[in-house]
Scaffold this motif. Structure first.
Motif, PDB file in Angstrom:
ATOM      1  N   ALA A  84      -7.071  -1.491   4.818  1.00 53.46           N
ATOM      2  CA  ALA A  84      -6.329  -0.987   4.844  1.00 53.46           C
ATOM      3  C   ALA A  84      -6.563  -0.503   4.081  1.00 53.46           C
ATOM      4  CB  ALA A  84      -4.952  -1.706   4.704  1.00 53.46           C
ATOM      5  N   ALA A  85      -6.481  -0.342   2.872  1.00 54.19           N
ATOM      6  CA  ALA A  85      -7.023   0.763   2.230  1.00 54.19           C
ATOM      7  C   ALA A  85      -7.948   1.924   2.168  1.00 54.19           C
ATOM      8  CB  ALA A  85      -7.419   0.144   0.346  1.00 54.19           C
ATOM      9  N   LYS A  86      -9.234   1.651   2.622  1.00 50.44           N
ATOM     10  CA  LYS A  86      -9.856   2.903   2.746  1.00 50.44           C
ATOM     11  C   LYS A  86      -9.109   3.568   3.923  1.00 50.44           C
ATOM     12  CE  LYS A  86     -13.237   3.279   0.779  1.00 50.44           C
ATOM     13  NZ  LYS A  86     -12.792   4.221  -0.058  1.00 50.44           N
ATOM     14  N   ARG A 113      -8.887   9.150  -9.175  1.00 49.87           N
ATOM     15  CA  ARG A 113      -8.451   8.702 -11.049  1.00 49.87           C
ATOM     16  C   ARG A 113      -7.955   7.012 -10.230  1.00 49.87           C
ATOM     17  NH1 ARG A 113      -3.926  12.816 -13.087  1.00 49.87           N
ATOM     18  NH2 ARG A 113      -3.840  12.657 -10.969  1.00 49.87           N
ATOM     19  N   PHE A 114      -7.365   6.634  -9.256  1.00 53.38           N
ATOM     20  CA  PHE A 114      -7.264   5.639  -9.412  1.00 53.38           C
ATOM     21  C   PHE A 114      -7.532   4.225  -8.042  1.00 53.38           C
ATOM     22  CE2 PHE A 114      -3.536   3.894  -6.112  1.00 53.38           C
ATOM     23  CZ  PHE A 114      -2.946   2.117  -7.507  1.00 53.38           C
ATOM     24  N   PHE A 115      -7.989   3.341  -8.487  1.00 53.49           N
ATOM     25  CA  PHE A 115      -9.100   2.806  -7.824  1.00 53.49           C
ATOM     26  C   PHE A 115      -8.181   1.553  -7.675  1.00 53.49           C
ATOM     27  CE2 PHE A 115     -13.465   3.712  -7.789  1.00 53.49           C
ATOM     28  CZ  PHE A 115     -13.533   5.216  -8.459  1.00 53.49           C
ATOM     29  N   PHE A 116      -7.849   0.815  -6.573  1.00 60.31           N
ATOM     30  CA  PHE A 116      -7.539  -0.782  -6.425  1.00 60.31           C
ATOM     31  C   PHE A 116      -8.644  -1.225  -6.542  1.00 60.31           C
ATOM     32  CE2 PHE A 116      -4.589   0.839  -3.683  1.00 60.31           C
ATOM     33  CZ  PHE A 116      -3.546   0.199  -3.304  1.00 60.31           C
ATOM     34  N   ASN A 117      -8.952  -2.199  -7.682  1.00 62.38           N
ATOM     35  CA  ASN A 117     -10.111  -3.564  -8.021  1.00 62.38           C
ATOM     36  C   ASN A 117      -9.255  -4.957  -7.280  1.00 62.38           C
ATOM     37  OD1 ASN A 117     -12.443  -3.564  -9.126  1.00 62.38           O
ATOM     38  ND2 ASN A 117     -11.808  -4.242 -10.955  1.00 62.38           N
ATOM     39  N   ILE A 118     -10.312  -5.172  -6.390  1.00 70.11           N
ATOM     40  CA  ILE A 118     -10.318  -5.939  -5.936  1.00 70.11           C
ATOM     41  C   ILE A 118     -11.257  -7.808  -5.679  1.00 70.11           C
ATOM     42  CG2 ILE A 118     -10.217  -7.694  -3.304  1.00 70.11           C
ATOM     43  CD1 ILE A 118      -9.271  -4.600  -2.457  1.00 70.11           C
ATOM     44  N   HIS A 119     -10.222  -8.681  -5.861  1.00 70.08           N
ATOM     45  CA  HIS A 119     -11.018  -9.686  -6.946  1.00 70.08           C
ATOM     46  C   HIS A 119     -11.602 -10.529  -5.560  1.00 70.08           C
ATOM     47  CE1 HIS A 119     -10.190 -14.263  -8.646  1.00 70.08           C
ATOM     48  NE2 HIS A 119     -11.406 -14.279  -8.489  1.00 70.08           N
ATOM     49  N   LEU A 120     -13.164 -10.766  -5.642  1.00 70.86           N
ATOM     50  CA  LEU A 120     -13.645 -11.378  -5.022  1.00 70.86           C
ATOM     51  C   LEU A 120     -14.386 -12.185  -4.831  1.00 70.86           C
ATOM     52  CD1 LEU A 120     -13.881  -8.931  -1.558  1.00 70.86           C
ATOM     53  CD2 LEU A 120     -12.625 -11.382  -1.779  1.00 70.86           C
ATOM     54  N   PHE A 166      -8.161   5.287  -0.194  1.00 75.39           N
ATOM     55  CA  PHE A 166      -7.749   5.115  -1.548  1.00 75.39           C
ATOM     56  C   PHE A 166      -9.479   4.613  -1.720  1.00 75.39           C
ATOM     57  CE2 PHE A 166      -3.450   3.854  -0.460  1.00 75.39           C
ATOM     58  CZ  PHE A 166      -2.871   4.227  -1.175  1.00 75.39           C
ATOM     59  N   LYS A 167      -9.401   4.385  -3.174  1.00 72.86           N
ATOM     60  CA  LYS A 167     -10.466   4.188  -4.025  1.00 72.86           C
ATOM     61  C   LYS A 167     -10.922   2.832  -3.780  1.00 72.86           C
ATOM     62  CE  LYS A 167     -12.683   8.336  -5.221  1.00 72.86           C
ATOM     63  NZ  LYS A 167     -14.653   9.138  -3.913  1.00 72.86           N
ATOM     64  N   VAL A 168     -11.369   1.740  -4.098  1.00 78.91           N
ATOM     65  CA  VAL A 168     -11.497   0.680  -4.002  1.00 78.91           C
ATOM     66  C   VAL A 168     -13.144   0.118  -4.570  1.00 78.91           C
ATOM     67  CG1 VAL A 168     -11.909  -1.680  -2.845  1.00 78.91           C
ATOM     68  CG2 VAL A 168     -10.443  -0.047  -1.921  1.00 78.91           C
ATOM     69  N   SER A 169     -12.185  -1.172  -5.280  1.00 81.99           N
ATOM     70  CA  SER A 169     -14.136  -1.283  -6.232  1.00 81.99           C
ATOM     71  C   SER A 169     -13.569  -3.441  -5.936  1.00 81.99           C
ATOM     72  CB  SER A 169     -14.034  -1.518  -7.715  1.00 81.99           C
ATOM     73  OG  SER A 169     -13.150  -1.150  -7.860  1.00 81.99           O
ATOM     74  N   LEU A 185       1.221  -1.095  -0.123  1.00 79.11           N
ATOM     75  CA  LEU A 185       0.213   0.274   0.106  1.00 79.11           C
ATOM     76  C   LEU A 185       0.710   1.159   0.771  1.00 79.11           C
ATOM     77  CD1 LEU A 185      -2.850   0.403  -0.377  1.00 79.11           C
ATOM     78  CD2 LEU A 185      -3.399   0.494   2.365  1.00 79.11           C
ATOM     79  N   GLY A 186       2.355   0.960   0.625  1.00 77.73           N
ATOM     80  CA  GLY A 186       3.328   2.418   0.938  1.00 77.73           C
ATOM     81  C   GLY A 186       3.992   3.058  -0.298  1.00 77.73           C
ATOM     82  N   GLU A 187       3.340   1.783  -1.658  1.00 79.44           N
ATOM     83  CA  GLU A 187       3.850   2.082  -2.574  1.00 79.44           C
ATOM     84  C   GLU A 187       2.453   3.328  -3.460  1.00 79.44           C
ATOM     85  OE1 GLU A 187       5.201  -1.194  -4.710  1.00 79.44           O
ATOM     86  OE2 GLU A 187       5.847  -2.187  -2.799  1.00 79.44           O
ATOM     87  N   PHE A 188       2.074   3.177  -3.071  1.00 82.08           N
ATOM     88  CA  PHE A 188       0.852   4.686  -3.606  1.00 82.08           C
ATOM     89  C   PHE A 188       0.502   5.042  -3.392  1.00 82.08           C
ATOM     90  CE2 PHE A 188       0.585  -0.390  -4.972  1.00 82.08           C
ATOM     91  CZ  PHE A 188       0.441  -0.202  -6.558  1.00 82.08           C
ATOM     92  N   ARG A 189      -0.272   6.274  -3.832  1.00 81.57           N
ATOM     93  CA  ARG A 189      -1.180   8.144  -2.915  1.00 81.57           C
ATOM     94  C   ARG A 189      -2.122   7.745  -3.264  1.00 81.57           C
ATOM     95  NH1 ARG A 189       2.036   6.881  -0.347  1.00 81.57           N
ATOM     96  NH2 ARG A 189       4.326   8.261   0.137  1.00 81.57           N
ATOM     97  N   PRO A 190      -2.832   7.919  -2.536  1.00 83.81           N
ATOM     98  CA  PRO A 190      -4.665   8.433  -3.065  1.00 83.81           C
ATOM     99  C   PRO A 190      -4.756   9.125  -4.172  1.00 83.81           C
ATOM    100  CG  PRO A 190      -4.622   7.882  -0.909  1.00 83.81           C
ATOM    101  CD  PRO A 190      -3.115   8.318  -0.986  1.00 83.81           C
ATOM    102  N   ASP A 191      -5.946   9.214  -4.766  1.00 86.30           N
ATOM    103  CA  ASP A 191      -5.595   9.726  -6.174  1.00 86.30           C
ATOM    104  C   ASP A 191      -7.669   9.204  -6.479  1.00 86.30           C
ATOM    105  OD1 ASP A 191      -3.702  11.317  -8.131  1.00 86.30           O
ATOM    106  OD2 ASP A 191      -6.411  10.514  -9.043  1.00 86.30           O
TER     107      ASP A 191
END
Ligand code: SF4
Ligand code: SF4
Length: 363
Positions: A187-189, A154-161, A193-196, A146-152
């Protein structure tokens, strides 16, 4: 895909520019017209849609590598590319691909993109090019990286569930994956971060469980949900898990109710298509795929060739030969990478579509 209103306006202006000035060399057909069952079968033949014959990309499917830390039951990638799993693109190749194709949205997928050593630098460089990014991950390494990214915005983590704990862990063939992915979501929220999430619907999927999954995720602050029918990969031997069109329509028959309860990322027109309420042609050129072997043609699912340039993909693929009625491999395909662009482009539009789309964006 759902983005803030200003970005959706940017996408609308990109589409309008390409509609007005389509690149002529991308519009040529390479084989004879496919006839009434072809990919451009229009529901209103008396008013052909202006998008016919205007090909251009909307979403770049960027696969920097195919290596993965899981072996999911329905995964075509790790099977199709099993002999080249050690290869990966350089950041420069990824950026050159994004520049060459110029699609405003980049979906970074794979393989597992968080195994890509320069993933943080790649996302930063794509954001500097004003791309909207979905980083598709199984979530196992999310907390660690997570520390390698900055919230934006325009940027989403899209997690496979693919279901609740028991189902998901069975489909990804490893216990504990669901829990770690959910910890990654939290953790991302927390970090802003934006999370889908992305849920694949298989023949065996119980849609009541999918609803329960969304009920579980909503209080965690998940920003959007993508539900996609399983891809019928030729590389995956187990055909029993994939669905016919009729199966897909049955699975999605209650999707409007879910769409009222949850922020689904699919456009209303694509959801209509999944329910069998409207026809859509395949517009696979809207979601081109680039990976260590080159530009994959014709689409995310079928590999007839890898081209060394995007120009070659666009000009040497006989696009009119694909889609239902033209190629048996397309017969039951309803995947978002083939049909969501058609919906976004307004093909086979119906009265009220614009209002529904605006309502969807504003939600
Ligand atoms: S996590 Fe994704 S890339 Fe990895 S095996 Fe599963 S479906 Fe394939
Ligand atoms: S498999 Fe699906 S996305 Fe690919 S060309 Fe056929 S209909 Fe289009």
């Amino acid at each position: 895909m759902r983005f803030p209103l200003s970005m959706t306006a940017g996408m609308a202006s990109y589409i309008a520019r390409n509609k007005l000035r389509p690149r002529p060399e991308w519009q040529r057909d390479l084989s004879s017209p496919a006839g009434p069952a072809g990919p451009f079968r229009i529901v209103q033949p008396w008013r052909p849609h202006p998008m016919i014959g205007k090909r251009f990309p909307l979403v770049l499917m960027l696969e920097p590598l195919h290596a993965c830390n899981l072996t999911c039951t329905g995964c075509g990638r790790i099977r199709e590319y099993h002999s080249t799993l050690g290869r990966r693109l350089t950041v420069e190749q990824c950026l050159a691909a994004s520049d060459e194709c110029a699609a405003p949205v980049v979906s970074i997928c794979g393989g597992e993109p968080l195994l890509y050593p320069e993933i943080g630098a790649l996302v930063t460089a794509l954001l500097a090019r004003n791309r909207r990014i979905y980083l598709c991950t199984n979530g196992l390494l999310l907390r660690k990286h997570l520390g390698e990214f900055r919230p934006d915005a325009r940027f989403f983590f899209n997690i496979h569930l693919d279901g609740l704990e028991q189902t998901h862990d069975r489909l990804v063939e490893r216990p504990g994956v669901f829990r770690e992915a959910v910890e990654g979501v939290k953790a991302a929220k927390r970090a802003g971060f934006k999370v889908s999430t992305n849920t694949t619907i298989y023949r065996e999927t119980d849609m009541r469980e999918v609803e329960a999954l969304l009920e579980f995720l909503d209080p965690l602050g998940v920003d959007g949900y993508m539900l996609s029918p399983a891809y019928g990969y030729t590389a995956v031997g187990d055909r029993e898990i994939f669905m016919t069109r009729e199966d897909v329509q049955e699975k999605f028959k209650d999707i409007d109710r879910l769409a009222r309860r949850f922020r689904l990322n699919s456009t209303p027109s694509y959801l209509d298509f999944l329910q069998g309420k409207r026809d859509l042609p395949c517009t696979a050129w809207g979601n081109p795929t680039y990976n260590p072997m080159g530009w994959k043609g014709p689409c995310y699912l079928i590999t007839d060739a890898h081209f060394q340039s995007f120009e070659d993909l666009m000009t040497q693929t006989p696009w009119e030969s694909f889609g239902r009625g033209n190629d048996p491999r397309c017969e039951h395909c309803m995947v978002h990478c083939g049909y969501e662009p058609s919906a976004a482009l307004g093909i086979n539009g119906q009265p009220g579509d614009n209002l529904r789309l605006l309502h969807w964006v504003l939600r």
